[in-house]
Design a protein around this motif. Structure first.
Motif, mmCIF file in Angstrom:
data_model
loop_
_atom_site.group_PDB
_atom_site.id
_atom_site.type_symbol
_atom_site.label_atom_id
_atom_site.label_comp_id
_atom_site.label_asym_id
_atom_site.label_seq_id
_atom_site.Cartn_x
_atom_site.Cartn_y
_atom_site.Cartn_z
ATOM 1 N N THR A 592 44.742 -36.281 5.290
ATOM 2 C CA THR A 592 44.466 -37.681 5.607
ATOM 3 C C THR A 592 43.274 -38.127 4.760
ATOM 4 O OG1 THR A 592 42.923 -37.082 7.367
ATOM 5 C CG2 THR A 592 45.254 -37.293 7.962
ATOM 6 N N LEU A 593 42.888 -39.400 4.921
ATOM 7 C CA LEU A 593 41.743 -39.913 4.184
ATOM 8 C C LEU A 593 40.483 -39.130 4.535
ATOM 9 C CD1 LEU A 593 40.537 -42.004 2.281
ATOM 10 C CD2 LEU A 593 40.250 -43.547 4.240
ATOM 11 N N GLU A 594 40.305 -38.841 5.852
ATOM 12 C CA GLU A 594 39.122 -38.089 6.270
ATOM 13 C C GLU A 594 39.159 -36.664 5.728
ATOM 14 O OE1 GLU A 594 36.372 -39.100 7.763
ATOM 15 O OE2 GLU A 594 37.215 -41.111 7.572
ATOM 16 N N ASP A 595 40.350 -36.072 5.739
ATOM 17 C CA ASP A 595 40.477 -34.710 5.206
ATOM 18 C C ASP A 595 40.146 -34.689 3.718
ATOM 19 O OD1 ASP A 595 41.287 -33.596 7.619
ATOM 20 O OD2 ASP A 595 43.362 -34.203 7.288
ATOM 21 N N GLU A 596 40.623 -35.693 2.999
ATOM 22 C CA GLU A 596 40.332 -35.760 1.571
ATOM 23 C C GLU A 596 38.839 -35.910 1.324
ATOM 24 O OE1 GLU A 596 42.649 -38.873 -0.090
ATOM 25 O OE2 GLU A 596 44.537 -37.774 0.022
ATOM 26 N N LYS A 597 38.212 -36.755 2.151
ATOM 27 C CA LYS A 597 36.767 -36.928 2.012
ATOM 28 C C LYS A 597 36.033 -35.611 2.258
ATOM 29 C CE LYS A 597 36.104 -41.844 3.153
ATOM 30 N NZ LYS A 597 35.438 -42.764 4.105
ATOM 31 N N ARG A 598 36.481 -34.895 3.297
ATOM 32 C CA ARG A 598 35.831 -33.637 3.639
ATOM 33 C C ARG A 598 35.998 -32.615 2.522
ATOM 34 N NH1 ARG A 598 38.514 -32.789 7.897
ATOM 35 N NH2 ARG A 598 37.285 -34.192 9.196
ATOM 36 N N MET A 599 37.205 -32.581 1.959
ATOM 37 C CA MET A 599 37.458 -31.627 0.891
ATOM 38 C C MET A 599 36.657 -31.977 -0.361
ATOM 39 S SD MET A 599 41.089 -30.630 -0.902
ATOM 40 C CE MET A 599 41.185 -32.203 -1.752
ATOM 41 N N LEU A 600 36.644 -33.256 -0.709
ATOM 42 C CA LEU A 600 35.871 -33.684 -1.874
ATOM 43 C C LEU A 600 34.386 -33.429 -1.678
ATOM 44 C CD1 LEU A 600 37.663 -37.060 -2.710
ATOM 45 C CD2 LEU A 600 37.728 -34.963 -4.050
ATOM 46 N N ALA A 601 33.909 -33.692 -0.451
ATOM 47 C CA ALA A 601 32.488 -33.480 -0.168
ATOM 48 C C ALA A 601 32.116 -32.013 -0.334
ATOM 49 C CB ALA A 601 32.156 -33.960 1.250
ATOM 50 N N ALA A 602 33.007 -31.115 0.123
ATOM 51 C CA ALA A 602 32.734 -29.681 -0.014
ATOM 52 C C ALA A 602 32.650 -29.280 -1.484
ATOM 53 C CB ALA A 602 33.817 -28.884 0.707
ATOM 54 N N LEU A 603 33.544 -29.835 -2.310
ATOM 55 C CA LEU A 603 33.509 -29.532 -3.745
ATOM 56 C C LEU A 603 32.236 -30.074 -4.395
ATOM 57 C CD1 LEU A 603 37.238 -30.299 -4.627
ATOM 58 C CD2 LEU A 603 36.165 -28.054 -4.432
ATOM 59 N N GLY A 606 29.245 -28.015 -3.430
ATOM 60 C CA GLY A 606 29.190 -26.784 -4.208
ATOM 61 C C GLY A 606 28.609 -27.019 -5.583
ATOM 62 N N PHE A 607 28.953 -28.150 -6.196
ATOM 63 C CA PHE A 607 28.408 -28.491 -7.513
ATOM 64 C C PHE A 607 26.902 -28.767 -7.431
ATOM 65 C CE2 PHE A 607 27.290 -31.992 -10.453
ATOM 66 C CZ PHE A 607 27.431 -31.311 -11.649
ATOM 67 N N ILE A 608 26.503 -29.522 -6.394
ATOM 68 C CA ILE A 608 25.082 -29.869 -6.236
ATOM 69 C C ILE A 608 24.234 -28.615 -6.092
ATOM 70 C CG2 ILE A 608 23.435 -30.913 -4.607
ATOM 71 C CD1 ILE A 608 25.516 -33.123 -4.149
ATOM 72 N N LYS A 609 24.745 -27.640 -5.343
ATOM 73 C CA LYS A 609 23.971 -26.407 -5.136
ATOM 74 C C LYS A 609 23.806 -25.618 -6.427
ATOM 75 C CE LYS A 609 25.539 -25.801 -0.353
ATOM 76 N NZ LYS A 609 26.376 -24.971 0.555
ATOM 77 N N MET A 610 24.761 -25.795 -7.345
ATOM 78 C CA MET A 610 24.714 -25.014 -8.581
ATOM 79 C C MET A 610 23.819 -25.642 -9.645
ATOM 80 S SD MET A 610 28.721 -23.937 -8.885
ATOM 81 C CE MET A 610 28.481 -23.088 -10.436
ATOM 82 N N VAL A 611 23.514 -26.932 -9.514
ATOM 83 C CA VAL A 611 22.711 -27.616 -10.540
ATOM 84 C C VAL A 611 21.247 -27.232 -10.378
ATOM 85 C CG1 VAL A 611 21.911 -29.839 -11.392
ATOM 86 C CG2 VAL A 611 24.305 -29.538 -10.742
ATOM 87 N N SER A 612 20.650 -26.749 -11.443
ATOM 88 C CA SER A 612 19.229 -26.385 -11.406
ATOM 89 C C SER A 612 18.585 -26.742 -12.736
ATOM 90 C CB SER A 612 19.072 -24.885 -11.132
ATOM 91 O OG SER A 612 17.717 -24.496 -11.251
ATOM 92 N N PHE A 613 17.404 -27.381 -12.661
ATOM 93 C CA PHE A 613 16.628 -27.722 -13.852
ATOM 94 C C PHE A 613 15.410 -26.807 -13.985
ATOM 95 C CE2 PHE A 613 19.052 -31.513 -12.958
ATOM 96 C CZ PHE A 613 19.420 -31.968 -14.221
ATOM 97 N N GLY A 614 15.476 -25.658 -13.337
ATOM 98 C CA GLY A 614 14.373 -24.715 -13.435
ATOM 99 C C GLY A 614 13.101 -25.259 -12.809
ATOM 100 N N ARG A 615 12.001 -25.178 -13.561
ATOM 101 C CA ARG A 615 10.701 -25.646 -13.061
ATOM 102 C C ARG A 615 10.501 -27.150 -13.238
ATOM 103 N NH1 ARG A 615 6.438 -22.099 -12.116
ATOM 104 N NH2 ARG A 615 7.282 -20.238 -11.113
ATOM 105 N N ASP A 616 11.475 -27.820 -13.817
ATOM 106 C CA ASP A 616 11.358 -29.271 -13.976
ATOM 107 C C ASP A 616 11.791 -29.930 -12.664
ATOM 108 O OD1 ASP A 616 11.225 -31.876 -14.762
ATOM 109 O OD2 ASP A 616 12.401 -31.615 -16.609
ATOM 110 N N PHE A 617 10.888 -29.899 -11.669
ATOM 111 C CA PHE A 617 11.201 -30.389 -10.336
ATOM 112 C C PHE A 617 11.425 -31.897 -10.312
ATOM 113 C CE2 PHE A 617 8.806 -26.648 -8.169
ATOM 114 C CZ PHE A 617 9.831 -25.795 -8.580
ATOM 115 N N GLU A 618 10.731 -32.626 -11.162
ATOM 116 C CA GLU A 618 10.907 -34.082 -11.189
ATOM 117 C C GLU A 618 12.317 -34.442 -11.663
ATOM 118 O OE1 GLU A 618 7.780 -35.683 -13.544
ATOM 119 O OE2 GLU A 618 6.281 -35.534 -11.945
ATOM 120 N N GLN A 619 12.819 -33.715 -12.661
ATOM 121 C CA GLN A 619 14.181 -33.951 -13.130
ATOM 122 C C GLN A 619 15.200 -33.583 -12.047
ATOM 123 O OE1 GLN A 619 14.988 -35.420 -15.992
ATOM 124 N NE2 GLN A 619 17.156 -35.361 -15.419
#
Length: 930
Positions: A592-603, A606-619
């Motif tokens: 459903t629309l909610e299921d799609e949102k939930r699935m997209l949000a999980a993906l 996962g991407f957000i957790k993987m993004v790292s700029f090292g010690r550049d905390f402001e970035q």
């Protein structure tokens, strides 16, 4: 108010020390928990076979015979265990040696090798029959002999018994059902065990010979694999009994042979007995029972010579050439392979000779299939299926799919152009092995001779493998084209649909709707003439199921041009309803629309957790701000961003070791501001409450005191908005328990939050108490009073000179007020209000229907006073006694809980400065429910 004026003074450091487990130094000496236990043998008398006594270095001069020892015939099992455990008299293989042996055997057979035992249940369930069966029942009753018979008489009698079996002392049982047949086989298995246990070894051998003969009967081909499994179980039992019997004769001075013994360790008696068994088997006249019985005791060759098994395998392999029936012969080879892999997996080269010998003789099978004699064997399909099963296991024994591809293909190329063997290869090997070499197998399929086994069945077997594993991407289209060229030319609708059903899944997995549409159109073309679809509803239903499994977007599914015409073939009403129901269930379960949102949000999370700029905390923070603007309509993403920003603030604190510079202080305030303005956009009220609390804790840890106050104020102001019912996993549940849990966590944080200089003493605690007082609680709920009791815990902790915990570099109220009397007076006022609320509520529970709740709350409040109050004060002491009595007054108190509580008080009375608990314990009676 006297509760907190007389709160117990706490020394948290000393209490922590008292509660620690006592550390006791241990002198292990020779003891180690993983060291095996050594059993010390007691010195006793024992009896030998002749009945004479022999002393085992016993100091006792008694000549009394031990009746138990005489029964055990000098082999006391406990003494044997003791001897086996003695490190001087026995030297069993070390763990290292055992691990090495296991590793060698594992590497010999390969990690992917599937033992026959894993297939046993599947074979018995699959290969069944409704035809009548027959079984030959032999005269397996041993002849009585007198005790004083001479040895020659005994030998003559045994030979006569064997001759009786050879000369037809059996009777044939006809018209047995499959279950009757299996019951009879089980009876023979049990008769074998009974005969062996009663020392009737010849009778046991006769039973095994009789069972082996049954494997020469292929009248009911479909049942032959199951019969093979049942009878080889009996052979395995016999082989194990013989081996263990000989092994038991090798016990010398109560020391058994190690696992990797050599023939030199075997005594002459055991060797003679072993040779005697082989001589008995060699005297069996018929080939099939002689082969199977010798193969069953193949392992016993270890007692005679190091090369016994390796010399025996080629001879047994050659014996199979004398078996004329190709089905019986190939199952005999499979049994030899199975036994060989079990007893000597390292002799793979000898087992491979069995395979090459099989290839040399396999032409006989082809001749039988092509001749009129094959009519006697029954259906071609049944023969091929039963034949292929044994070949599959046979192939798995000689070649492992995990080894080098070149070596495996070398073995496969030995199969020549025989379709049945090639089909067996595709059934035996792992799907990954077949899929990776799909084009090689297609080339071999093209070169196969179709006589006896058609090519479309080979493509079906290939398709089954490709449904489990993916071929190389560049070969996928060519594979489909080559397979469909053969499938689409099939004239027989049943042959066609059996193959098409398998390859539809391959098409749906790897191609677009255009290719799926083409395949469906071809199925319609073949199955519509003469209404052939009416005989193929199960396969057509399977095709529909596979299509809707892989094309879950229903807009795309119904855009497939031939999908609806395909559904038109289901003209039988019950089948049509079943198919439509299947489609509807798939539609309902589609995202459903909610299921799609939930699935997209999980993906996205996962991407957000993987993004790292090292010690550049402001970035990093800029990335989170941009992500918030892009995914503002996905609540799970906003929650993840808040957690990530809080984590970023704490990481900054860790890098600076808590000593923020002007720049890092401004940065963490920016992080705090991000969270503060993001939380209100969330819809879940408990998510907001918990994030306010969590973000406030992060702000406090980073010395952002005014920002922390803002978070906590927001949480306090949000509590009145908590609804009575909330949705949990799609079901409506009362929210009281969740609110109680949140408030308890909140109280724990408020202990270390310093007062604002302009807001007055304990302004956050006061505000929260006002909200709790005004909140509309359920009539039958006591959560409000439980919260008030937890508030007393908080207020008691606030009266201590030093709090139990602190936030680094943040001065809490114990430091700010330093035990000031005005501060303590404010706490007492709050406690007076809370205690009066608790006591008033207890009074309202005096009705008959609420007496149980009254009892539980009274005991709960009693435990609070016990833990936090100074019971040397008479008024507080009397209040605790009154609560104790109230808890028991109407018989609703749990007796075990009351007893344990009283025991706890008595133990506490023995601690320093707690002697007044002795008098308290005397004032607390235990009342029975009666």
């Amino acid at each position: 108010s006297y509760f907190l004026r007389h709160a117990r003074s706490r020394n948290y450091v000393s209490e922590c020390e008292v509660c620690k487990l006592e550390s006791v130094p241990l002198d292990f000496g020779d003891y180690h928990p993983l060291k095996p236990i050594t059993v010390t043998e007691s010195k006793t008398k024992k009896m030998n076979r002749k009945g004479s006594t022999s002393s085992t270095s016993s100091s006792s001069s008694s000549s009394v015979m031990d009746p138990l020892s005489s029964v055990l015939d000098g082999t006391d099992p406990l003494s044997l265990f003791a001897a086996a455990a003695d490190p001087v008299t026995a030297a069993p293989p070390t763990d290292g040696a055992r691990r090495k042996r296991d590793k060698d055997e594992s590497s010999a057979v390969g990690s992917d090798f599937e033992p026959w035992s894993s297939k046993r249940g599947e074979i018995l369930a699959r290969y069944t029959t409704t035809e009548k069966l027959s079984i030959v029942s032999g005269g397996c009753h041993g002849k009585a002999t007198t005790t004083g018979s001479a040895v020659s008489e005994k030998v003559r009698t045994r030979l006569e018994e064997l001759d009786d079996l050879e000369e037809g002392s059996q009777k044939e049982l006809l018209n047995l059902t499959q279950q009757d047949y299996m019951n009879r086989i089980e009876e023979l298995n049990q008769s074998l065990k009974d005969a062996w246990s009663s020392d009737q070894k010849v009778k046991a051998l006769k039973i095994v010979i009789q069972c082996s003969k049954l494997l020469s009967d292929t009248t009911v081909i479909q049942f032959y694999p199951s019969k093979f499994v049942l009878i080889t179980d009996i052979l395995d039992t016999f082989g194990k009994l013989v081996y263990e019997r000989i092994l038991s004769m090798c016990v010398d001075n109560r020391v058994s042979l190690p696992d990797n013994f050599s023939p030199e360790c075997v005594n002459d008696t055991a060797k003679e007995t072993c040779l005697n068994w082989f001589f008995k088997i060699a005297s069996i006249r018929e080939l099939i029972p002689r082969f199977y019985v010798e193969a069953a005791i193949l392992k016993c060759n270890k007692f005679l010579s190091k090369t016994g098994i390796s010399e025996c395998l080629p001879r047994l392999t050659s014996m199979v050439r004398g078996i004329g029936d190709p089905l019986v012969a190939v199952y005999a080879r499979a049994y030899l392979c199975r036994v060989g892999m079990e007893v000597a997996p390292q002799l793979k080269e000898s087992l491979n000779k069995n395979f090459f010998d099989f290839l040399l003789t396999f032409k006989q099978c082809g001749l039988v299939m092509g001749s009129s004699l094959f009519v006697l064997l029954g259906s071609l399909a049944e023969f091929c299926e039963s034949f292929q099963l044994s070949v599959c296991f046979f192939l798995m024994c000689f070649a492992q799919p995990n080894s080098a591809a070149a070596e495996e293909l070398k073995y496969v190329n030995h199969l020549g152009e025989d379709a049945l063997l090639l089909n067996s290869v595709m059934s035996a090997f792992r799907a990954e092995f077949i899929a990776a070499r799909s084009m090689d197998f297609i080339g071999m399929i093209k070169e196969c001779d179709e006589a006896g086994f058609p090519k479309h069945l080979l493509f079906r077997s290939l398709g089954l493998n490709l449904a489990l594993a993916d071929p190389p991407e560049n070969d996928r289209l060519q594979i489909l084209n080559e397979a469909w060229k053969v499938i689409t030319k099939l004239k027989n609708p049943q042959d066609y649909i059996n193959c098409a059903e398998v390859w539809v899944e391959y098409t749906c997995r790897h191609f677009t709707k255009r290719e799926v549409n083409t395949v469906l159109a071809d199925v319609i073309k073949h199955m519509t003439p003469d209404r052939a679809f009416e005989d193929a509803y199960p396969q057509l239903q399977s095709i529909i199921q596979k299509v809707i499994t892989y094309i879950y977007d229903f807009a795309l599914l119904f855009s497939v041009e031939k999908f609806l015409p395909f559904l038109d073939m289901f003209q039988k009403e019950s089948v049509r309803v079943e198919v439509c129901k299947c489609i509807m269930e798939s539609f309902i379960n589609a995202l459903t629309l909610e299921d799609e949102k939930r699935m997209l949000a999980a993906l996205i999370n996962g991407f957000i957790k993987m993004v790292s700029f090292g010690r550049d905390f402001e970035q990093q923070l800029s990335f989170y701000v941009e992500a918030r603007s892009m995914f503002c309509n996905l609540e799970p993403v906003l929650v993840q961003l808040i957690h990530s920003v809080n984590q970023l603030a704490m990481e900054t604190r860790r890098v600076m070791k808590g000593n923020h510079s002007r720049k890092t202080a401004a940065f963490v305030r920016a992080c705090v501001a991000f969270c503060f303005i993001t939380i209100p956009s969330l819809s879940s009220i408990f998510t907001r409450l918990n994030l306010y609390l969590h973000s406030g804790q992060v702000a406090l840890a980073n010395q952002c005191l005014s920002q922390a106050d803002a978070f906590f104020k927001a949480a306090v102001s949000l509590v009145p908005e908590v609804p009575k019912m909330i949705s949990v996993d799609g079901k409506m549940r009362p929210s009281d328990a969740f609110l109680l849990e949140f408030l308890c966590n909140f109280f724990s944080t408020l202990l270390v939050v310093p007062d604002h200089p302009e807001q007055g003493v304990l302004f956050l605690v006061r505000g929260l108490l006002n909200v709790i007082q005004d909140y509309t609680w359920e009539d039958n709920s006591d959560d409000k009073i439980r919260i008030y009791t937890n508030v007393l815990h908080l207020l008691s902790a606030m009266t201590q000179e030093a709090f139990i915990y602190h936030v680094d570099k943040v001065d809490s109220n114990d430091t700010l007020y330093g035990g000031d009397s005005k501060f303590l007076a404010e706490i007492n006022k709050l406690s007076e209000t809370v205690v009066s609320q608790i006591l008033d509520h207890l009074k309202t529970l005096g009705k008959e229907e609420t007496l149980k709740r009254q009892s539980q709350l009274a005991l709960y409040f009693f435990n609070t006073i016990l833990a936090h109050g100074d019971l040397r004060n008479n008024r507080l002491n009397q209040l605790s006694v009154n609560l104790w009595n109230l808890a028991q007054k109407h018989g609703f108190a749990d007796t075990k809980t009351m007893v344990k509580t009283l025991d706890h008080i008595k133990r506490r009375s023995k601690e320093p400065e707690m002697s007044h608990f002795t008098e308290l314990a005397l004032r607390l009676p235990l009342q029975s429910r009666t």
